[in-house]
Design an enzyme around this catalytic site. Structure first.
Site, PDB file in Angstrom:
ATOM      1  N   GLU A 177       0.809  -1.221   0.000  1.00 39.86           N
ATOM      2  CA  GLU A 177       0.000   0.000   0.000  1.00 39.86           C
ATOM      3  C   GLU A 177       0.840   1.268   0.000  1.00 39.86           C
ATOM      4  OE1 GLU A 177      -0.623  -2.590   1.938  1.00 39.86           O
ATOM      5  OE2 GLU A 177      -2.652  -3.250   1.452  1.00 39.86           O
TER       6      GLU A 177
ATOM      7  N   HIS B  42     -11.620  -3.922   9.164  1.00 43.28           N
ATOM      8  CA  HIS B  42     -12.158  -3.861   7.800  1.00 43.28           C
ATOM      9  C   HIS B  42     -13.451  -3.052   7.741  1.00 43.28           C
ATOM     10  CE1 HIS B  42      -9.330  -7.166   7.352  1.00 43.28           C
ATOM     11  NE2 HIS B  42      -9.422  -7.039   6.047  1.00 43.28           N
TER      12      HIS B  42
END
Lengths: 341, 388, 331
Positions: free
Chosen positions: C67, C136
């Protein structure tokens, strides 16, 4: 642009890439190193006098890396630099006055007095910025290489970083991604042996050559204090990168000053510092030039020319304006609108 | 002796919180049974809370100006009685807000919009009563005041010249409550004249009898209103925080000018008691009001009150409804008038002017007129009052 | 597939995002996509489905799970002529892109003295309700809205999802586009035309006179449902879809507050130190004299997003809580 700056825009191949540059080429590189050296010495004095705000990291002792690598680049090639980036910036061809105006925090500076030493940039010559974050330049250079590849340009991108950055995770991510995407990206590690205040031997558990091999990246190591050797190696490896994919160039060099100006370097052995003069890249290049038959007078002339340029730039910088706060505040976004601030 | 709690007393069935309007004692003060400790303002009345024994005030827990729930500890004392402590204080019944006081008096709690509207309209916030939480003055409170002002006859904004004195706490309370009632209760009025010729005769006959409490016109009007409530219980309702509350029984309030302020004690079961019992209750309440001995329960309840100024000669009284009630009957003086009889000949009658002020949130004109007609009918044919 | 800009019977949120990417790529060859599984797999939520086939593996690239470098590379690419649109699979993972976004993307235009800019877009889904658990489900948009140099938008419906993403891609500055994953299945009747929606402009989705409810993302629906319930009690709530969080349309909020004099702010993100706090503070300042009641926020409590449905349903802002908040402003 005149004088040494023209070197940076010279197409690759002009130098004798199969070996050391010829005498004229070496004199050119020497002149650039002297320019960088003089600029940084002057900055050190200005900083000590309080004319340069903030804090600065000098690359004195590492000029051969900047000059040697940049001699192999074109104007449209891009670089991402580091916190020790003055040499990269000057060698890439930043206008000297704009550089000093920025370092003295003036409105006419390259970054309008908003960035300073750690953020000098000039996108018009492909200098995508020094960086205050160790390792942060690698993904930026990688993205730039992606743009070159995707837009069909034959330009390359170069990521400069020190050996201390090898401990940063993005180095490993970028090695991996550059290889996967076969990007025109050259990783240049300026291995000066120090990670801020500790020797890199206490910080890095691996060899860069072995790491490069693990990612399938060609790795070339060179004496980073021999500008001719760096230039030759860079010409070779940049040509390969331009033609076919990423590589790693490790330049073994020395940091002649502290981590930052004002660093007393108590952590460093005085003997080591005393021996640094023997490896001074400017001195090495001078001796090489004298051997080729160039006389002292020519070297003195180079120094005098540089001195005049630097003093002219410093004088101009001292005459600059303080930046305007409202203008700076309006400059956060390229397209402002809505919100408040 | 260990300190015990003095709490916000419950001064009526519907009371849930009270405004601690002012303190009459300070920590360290010695108090005697019956000394006034503090003044509580509820929706209905300002009440002086007295010590229920001798002792010493230890701490004051709630600043004047704060509104706290019933049962909240307002002070501690060491003494020989239960002080004003009606219910036992519980830990969660702590003061909900202790509002700061500026040196000039109580802090006025108002929303920013209310402040702006009041400023723009030149309405001093101190003259307003807030209907929001903790007495917060809201825009609608200011708008009501502006509307009320617009409806009032034009006067100079300049204060009247003359001697000024600071209003007493009681006067301020009465002023505030009256202003609130007038501003927040949508009043409407129905008027009638009652022929009280028969009523006067009944009164005289009753008072000619030995051994009974002396009966006044006021007693008879109270009884008439109570009996009218029994016949029309739907009139016995009040508006409370977006709810309509139907009251049981036939309690009737009455306005009493105690000399120390206006009180509105409530007579229980005015519709069901004998005239004699009713008269005795009325007289006792008036006496307690004049001697400052009214209890919280004396003041609680009732949807309708009677305000009688008949002894002062006015032809009509248009009254303001007491906060917490929904109607008030203004009773004026008895006057002789000629009325046409069945043959259109002038006949001498004794008439009394009645004005029923009603809260339009719970009453409408038809109901109010019917109720007033019912009261008038009883007054004109008063023998039914003799049914206990 | 319907022609671009043509009438479609219905429009799903996920499809709107896909359409915006498709149209932007068709219109501008410098637009590229990269991120984890955006290529061959078409995105972990299917947002980029079909784009790699249409535009090739050079313009739609699968990245490794990196990322920090995905975002950093977007900065470099944006400084070098591309308009990268990157996807971070869950907003929770944006913890890993913070240097690139905060120190690089946000600052470049300013600290380089206005030389160039970083026309990149970071798309990422936030939000709970799916039992995805503490790592999440988070709504971290306030972090980005706090950083000068970044723009943040959060579309609440398919039309906004299309319009804000098109505007974000066209914008010269770095824009975070936050999509609520619970909305991906949302569908509406498609408008005749889909077009870019200006960044920084709010939308009044329901007019009302009694109270202003400001919301964004999935909370807009919660606010609308609350407004319907309040309407049955005679309270007319004005519901404002903020659309953009940075910059946010304070003029629109102030105008609404000036009509209703009461303000409730609803978002799924944690209430403390959040977007609602910023709006409340700003309105308490510039809207002070308009207020006729307290400004009330409705957001998540100060705790991680829990996994259990029993816990998560209590965690998320509900219609009941919004109604109760409105009642408080009306006292």
């Amino acid at each position: 642009m005149e004088g040494v700056a023209t070197v940076t825009t010279r197409p690759s191949g002009e130098l004798n890439v199969s070996g050391a540059p010829d005498a004229a080429g070496l004199l050119d590189l020497y002149g650039q190193m002297v320019l960088i050296r003089r600029c940084e010495e002057r900055l050190g004095a200005l900083f000590a006098d309080g004319e340069v705000p903030g804090f600065i990291h000098l690359s004195i002792g590492q000029e051969a890396v900047s000059v040697g690598v940049m001699s192999a680049l074109r104007r449209d090639d891009t670089i991402a630099s580091t916190h020790r980036g003055h040499g990269h910036a000057i060698a890439k061809g930043l206008p000297l006055e704009g550089f000093f105006l920025e370092l003295l925090a003036r409105d006419e500076g390259l970054c309008r007095g908003r960035g300073g030493s750690m953020h000098v940039a000039d996108t018009s010559v492909g200098m995508l910025g020094a960086n205050g974050i160790v390792g942060a330049g690698l993904p930026i250079a990688l993205g730039s290489a992606l743009a070159h590849q995707q837009l069909g340009r034959d330009a390359v991108a170069v990521a400069f970083f020190g050996d201390g950055a090898l401990a940063e995770g993005v180095v490993h991510e970028c090695f991996n991604l550059a290889r996967l995407w076969n990007l025109p990206l050259l990783f240049v590690c300026e291995n000066n042996g120090w990670s801020e205040f500790l020797p890199s031997s206490k910080q890095i558990a691996f060899k860069l050559g072995e790491l490069s091999a693990a990612f399938g990246l060609p790795h070339v190591a060179v004496d980073g204090n021999d500008v001719a050797a760096v230039a030759a190696a860079a010409a070779d490896v940049v040509g390969k990168v331009r033609a076919g994919g990423p590589a790693v160039l490790e330049c073994v060099t020395a940091r002649m000053r502290g981590h930052f100006e004002g660093d007393a370097q108590k952590y460093r052995n005085p003997d080591e510092i005393a021996r640094l003069a023997e490896r001074d890249p400017v001195g090495i290049a001078a001796r090489q030039l004298l051997k080729t038959g160039i006389d002292e007078a020519e070297l003195t002339e180079v120094a005098e020319t540089v001195e005049r340029r630097v003093e002219a730039a410093v004088a101009a910088a001292r005459g600059g304006r303080d930046p305007d706060f409202e203008a700076a505040k309006a400059g956060v976004y390229a397209r402002a609108g809505g919100g408040h601030g | 002796m260990a300190a015990s709690a003095i709490v916000m007393p419950k001064l009526g069935l519907t009371m849930t919180e009270g405004l601690l309007a002012s303190w009459r004692v300070a920590p360290g003060d010695r108090v005697r049974n019956g000394d006034v400790l503090f003044v509580v303002e509820t929706e209905k009345i300002a009440t002086e809370i007295e010590a229920q024994g001798d002792g010493r005030i230890e701490t004051i827990e709630v600043a004047a100006g704060a509104t706290v729930p019933v049962g909240a500890v307002v002070a501690t004392w060491s003494g020989g009685g239960a002080a004003a402590a009606v219910p036992e204080a519980t830990p969660e019944a702590a003061p909900v807000a202790s509002q700061p006081r500026s040196s000039g008096g109580e802090r006025i709690v108002a929303t920013p919009l209310a402040r702006r509207l009041a400023r723009d309209a030149g309405v001093p916030l101190a003259t307003l009563v807030g209907g929001g939480p903790r007495g917060r003055i809201r825009a609608r409170d200011v708008e009501a005041a502006i509307a009320a002002r617009a409806a009032a006859p034009a006067t100079s904004d300049a204060p009247a010249a003359g001697d000024r004195r600071a209003a007493t706490g009681m006067e301020k309370t009465v002023a505030r409550r009256m202003a609130q009632a007038k501003q927040t209760i949508p009043h409407f009025y129905v008027l009638a004249e009652a022929d009280v010729t028969e009523l006067l005769k009944l009164r005289d006959d009753l008072n000619a009898m030995e051994g009974l409490t002396r009966i006044s016109i006021n007693h008879l009007v109270m009884a008439a209103v109570g009996r009218a409530i029994v016949r029309m219980p739907e009139i016995n309702v009040v508006w409370d925080e977006d709810a309509v509350v139907q009251l049981a029984g036939s309690d009737v309030g009455m306005a009493v000018d105690s000399g120390r302020g206006l009180f509105a004690p409530v007579v229980r079961d005015a519709g069901g008691r004998s005239l004699d019992a009713l008269a005795r209750d009325v007289d006792a309440l008036v006496a307690r009001a004049r001697t400052g001995q009214l209890s919280g329960d004396d003041l609680a309840g009732g949807a309708i009150a009677v305000s009688n100024v008949g002894m002062h000669g006015a032809s009509h009284l248009v009254p303001i409804i007491n906060p917490g009630q929904s109607a008030i009957l203004g009773v004026a003086a008895i006057k002789p008038v000629f009325r046409p009889d069945a043959n259109a000949q002038p006949t001498l009658c004794r008439e009394i002017g009645l004005v029923l002020a009603c809260d339009h949130r719970v009453h409408n004109g038809v109901a109010a007129a019917r109720f007033l007609d019912c009261v008038t009918g009883i007054l004109q044919h008063p023998l039914s009052l003799l049914r206990g | 597939m319907p022609a671009r800009g043509a009438v479609m019977a219905e429009l799903r949120y996920l499809r709107a995002v896909n359409q915006a990417l498709d149209d932007a790529m068709a219109a501008d060859p410098s637009v590229v996509l990269f991120g984890e599984d955006v290529g061959e797999a078409g995105g972990s939520f299917g947002v980029t489905r079909g784009l790699r086939d249409r535009y090739g593996p050079g313009r739609v690239r699968d990245t490794p799970i990196s990322e920090a470098t995905i975002a950093g590379a977007a900065v470099g690419a944006a400084l070098s002529g591309l308009k990268p649109v990157i996807e971070i699979m869950f907003m929770d993972f944006t913890t890993l892109v913070m240097d690139a976004m905060v120190n690089q993307a946000a600052k470049a235009h300013f600290m380089f003295g206005g030389q160039g800019s970083v026309p990149m877009v970071l798309r990422t889904p936030h939000g709970g309700g799916l039992g995805a658990g503490p790592q999440h489900s988070q709504c971290l948009e306030a972090w980005f809205a706090h950083v000068p140099g970044l723009k943040v938008v959060c579309p609440a419906d398919p039309v906004s999802a299309y319009g804000l993403l098109r505007a974000a891609i066209d914008d010269p500055d770095p824009v975070i586009v936050v999509e609520n994953k619970a909305l991906y299945a949302m569908k509406v009747e498609a408008p005749e035309r889909l077009e870019a929606i200006p960044i920084g402009k709010a939308s009044i989705v329901r007019p009302g006179r009694d109270v202003s409810i400001v919301a964004y993302g999935a909370a807009v629906k919660t606010a609308r449902d609350a407004a319907e319930r309040l309407a049955s009690d005679g309270v007319e709530a004005e519901v404002i879809d903020l659309r953009s969080l940075q910059p946010w349309d304070e003029a629109a909020v102030l105008a609404s507050l000036s009509g209703t004099h009461r303000l409730v702010i609803v978002h799924e993100a944690v209430e403390a130190f959040g977007v609602g706090g910023e709006i409340a503070a700003r309105m308490a300042d510039i809207g002070f004299d308009e207020l006729d009641g307290p400004i009330v926020r409705v957001g998540a409590p100060f705790m991680p997003v829990p996994f259990s449905r029993a816990l998560e349903s209590a965690y998320q802002p509900s219609v009941e809580r919004v109604v109760a908040a409105v009642r408080r402003t009306l006292e």
